[in-house]
Design a protein around this motif. Structure first.
Motif, mmCIF file in Angstrom:
data_model
loop_
_atom_site.group_PDB
_atom_site.id
_atom_site.type_symbol
_atom_site.label_atom_id
_atom_site.label_comp_id
_atom_site.label_asym_id
_atom_site.label_seq_id
_atom_site.Cartn_x
_atom_site.Cartn_y
_atom_site.Cartn_z
ATOM 1 N N MET A 78 0.881 -1.587 -0.114
ATOM 2 C CA MET A 78 -0.148 0.019 -0.138
ATOM 3 C C MET A 78 0.842 1.426 0.054
ATOM 4 N N ALA A 79 1.944 0.950 0.486
ATOM 5 C CA ALA A 79 2.937 2.191 0.763
ATOM 6 C C ALA A 79 3.926 2.322 -0.760
ATOM 7 N N GLY A 80 3.678 1.375 -1.665
ATOM 8 C CA GLY A 80 4.632 1.347 -2.846
ATOM 9 C C GLY A 80 5.741 1.045 -2.956
ATOM 10 N N THR A 81 6.029 0.448 -1.611
ATOM 11 C CA THR A 81 7.329 0.245 -1.471
ATOM 12 C C THR A 81 7.568 -1.138 -0.894
ATOM 13 N N SER A 82 9.417 -1.971 -2.376
ATOM 14 C CA SER A 82 9.085 -2.466 -1.933
ATOM 15 C C SER A 82 9.428 -3.689 -1.060
ATOM 16 N N TYR A 83 9.095 -4.544 -0.881
ATOM 17 C CA TYR A 83 9.331 -6.247 0.461
ATOM 18 C C TYR A 83 9.982 -7.011 0.316
#
Lengths: 385, 385
Positions: free
Chosen positions: A86-91
């Motif tokens: 949702m934050a548009g960050t990679s995981y």
């Protein structure tokens, strides 16, 4: 056999074909349950006597929801992955593989407890029939035990060994396992066989091999297809004459025509698009082309951890161009059709008395009041639960 | 005074400013309630003894939601209007005027019963403080009795005579009524005064007149602004130094700067955009510009009949660019700030013990599990309800 009459029903959704509207609604209605089945429906003024009486107080009564697509047998938590998406960050974690590792490490008791908790949660929200897939085991042992766990809660179990190719094996080796020893171990616990036909998972030939082998073992076929992009899955489902194909987000005109011609049901899973911020499937286009549509939850820890068919109905109206009546029909009658079940999904004489009492005067409120827990009571096979 | 300790809290959201994160979370926590207030929070291992003990079983505990914007005093049903809007077809009925006619025709008892039902419904979903507006009476008598009804359920009552200009009067005549006899009759029942500053409702001069007259009568001001299009309302709110301005969907860069400079809270109401298929406000832009944000339901029969702050949180994450933590903060601490309340919206020592027990290990699940009724228990002023 004890008869119970529910009177004072402001709106009764019967889903009777050929009724005055799509939902076969009756206003100011009553419904009589004898044993586990519906014995009578009609205007309250004409209701026959019964041993017991329940007053619906003007509320709506609907068939229980039929959720034809879920993945409840899993362990582990992926809420951090969701928040990162949702934050548009990679995981860094490995998506489905994270869940596979946690599921393999869980005991049978842990898996059973988890499935039971989620089935109970679904029931409180009005779901009275649920299909449950394997697919987070990916070994002969872990797929078979996943299905054995699921079978404790539903007859609608689906062998989804072909969910993703696990680490340490090639697609060819894994399809051979899925269609051979894994199928043999799983078939006794399953009614259905399924495959994830998508770029990065299984191609059309591999999916076909899984479904053909499953059919030879007595399992009916269903398919995940055209979720993440265009592909051959939907046409394969139509060609094989499957009863249902699930997701159907990216469809060409040929795909839509194939579904319509084959009579294959398109099962739409809008909770997934909500939870992944992907475009929604176009239900309006499908319905206008004569395709039958079901709505299901796809409840799973990765792409969609909602168990709420009321939310999916609201999303279908907000995002997919369905009317409230079409959405409710798709989550009840459509779900039953997608599972090839003629005993649930409707409240006509002889059907199983699976029903829900809505804390609202009509089915429209499921879309008009999104997020509000409106299900006030649930009956399964004639008994309040 | 009896002390109760809640132990086994997997994640305690305190909203303590200056904590390790925005929500001031404590893991493996305990919370002690003495009487109606929070007496202690911290790691469970350090919890002091108490008379009674409740085991949260690893679940999350959050401050109760503070819903700073609702319109619960109404009668009538507008579900058919909703269904027509979703179908994109025109609908003959008169929007707010339909509700005004039904509200005027309702008895005090009917209105009280309706508000009570909705407040109870909100409470089951975790809302422990709710603001309630008038605005469907639009006569001196009907506005005053709407507020008297609302006051039975909350101290946070708002006089919204300036909701729409009723039939049979001019805007000038109506503003004179609102700022004169209607205000006089309503002020004793209200804490706040509000106006709908939007094209087709009240312009900036009229809204200013309502707020100035309200202030002279001892009422604090708030404003509906920039919901349906760009307009002067947000800058008016900042200029007047209002604590909060609500909707904020269409904002220019100057509007955003004005909110940031004035410290006025932007109250976002994503249930409205969900239910009207309008574009969502851009919370990310506001937060990044230093504007404080609240989330509320706007529960009303026309543009948004959800009472669910859990859904609004999920929508804020899906559609407005907020993190789960920001959305939860906005629906608790932000709501309290928008109501100028320092006794609720946080779980630090001395705050009112308004809290909810989530059937999930963390606040993230409110967004990760949309539509699922996760609120398992609610305490108001230290007592389970």
């Amino acid at each position: 056999m004890t008869a119970t009459v529910i009177t004072g029903i402001g709106e009764l959704v019967t889903n009777a074909p050929g009724g005055r509207d799509l939902l076969g609604t009756v206003e100011d209605a009553a419904l009589v349950i004898e044993g586990s089945t519906v014995a009578w429906t009609g205007p309250a003024a004409e209701a026959p006597p019964a041993d017991e009486q329940v007053d619906a107080g003007g509320r709506a009564v609907l068939p229980g929801f039929v959720d034809s697509h879920s993945h409840l047998v899993f362990a582990g938590d992926r809420s951090a992955e969701f928040a990162a998406r949702m934050a548009g960050t990679s995981y860094a974690a490995g998506g489905i593989r994270t869940t596979v590792a946690a599921t393999r490490a869980a005991t049978d008791e842990q898996l059973t407890s988890q499935v039971g908790r989620l089935v109970q949660e679904m029931r409180r929200q009005g779901t009275t029939t649920v299909e449950i897939k394997s697919g987070y085991g990916l070994t002969v042992h872990d797929e078979a035990r996943s299905l054995a766990v699921a079978r404790q809660f539903t007859e609608e179990t689906t062998f989804l060994g072909a969910h993703v190719v696990p680490d340490g094996t090639t697609p060819e080796e894994y399809v051979a396992l899925v269609t051979g020893p894994m199928l043999e171990a799983c078939a006794p616990h399953a009614r259905w066989v399924d495959a994830f036909c998508e770029r990065g998972a299984f191609d059309a030939d591999q999916a076909r091999a899984v479904l053909v082998a499953g059919a030879a073992a007595g399992l009916r076929g269903r398919l995940h297809a055209n979720q993440l992009g265009p592909g051959p899955g939907v046409r394969l489902a139509a060609e094989l004459g499957l009863g249902a194909v699930d997701h159907c987000t990216y469809l060409t005109d040929d795909d839509v025509a194939a579904l319509s011609d084959a009579g294959t049901i398109a099962t739409l899973l809008p909770g997934v698009e909500f939870s992944t911020r992907q475009p929604y499937p176009d239900a309006r286009r499908l319905i206008d082309a004569g395709v039958r549509v079901a709505i299901a939850s796809d409840c799973n820890p990765g792409s969609c951890f909602t168990s709420s068919l009321p939310l999916c109905i609201a999303l279908a109206v907000r995002e997919m161009g369905m009317t409230p009546a079409e959405a409710v029909h798709a989550a009840t009658y459509g779900g039953a059709q997608a599972l090839d079940r003629d005993d649930v999904g409707a409240l006509t004489v002889g059907k199983r008395a699976d029903l829900l009492l809505l804390d609202a005067p009509s089915h429209v409120h499921l879309a008009y009041r999104p997020g509000v827990p409106l299900v006030r009571g649930v009956w399964v096979a004639g008994r309040p639960v």
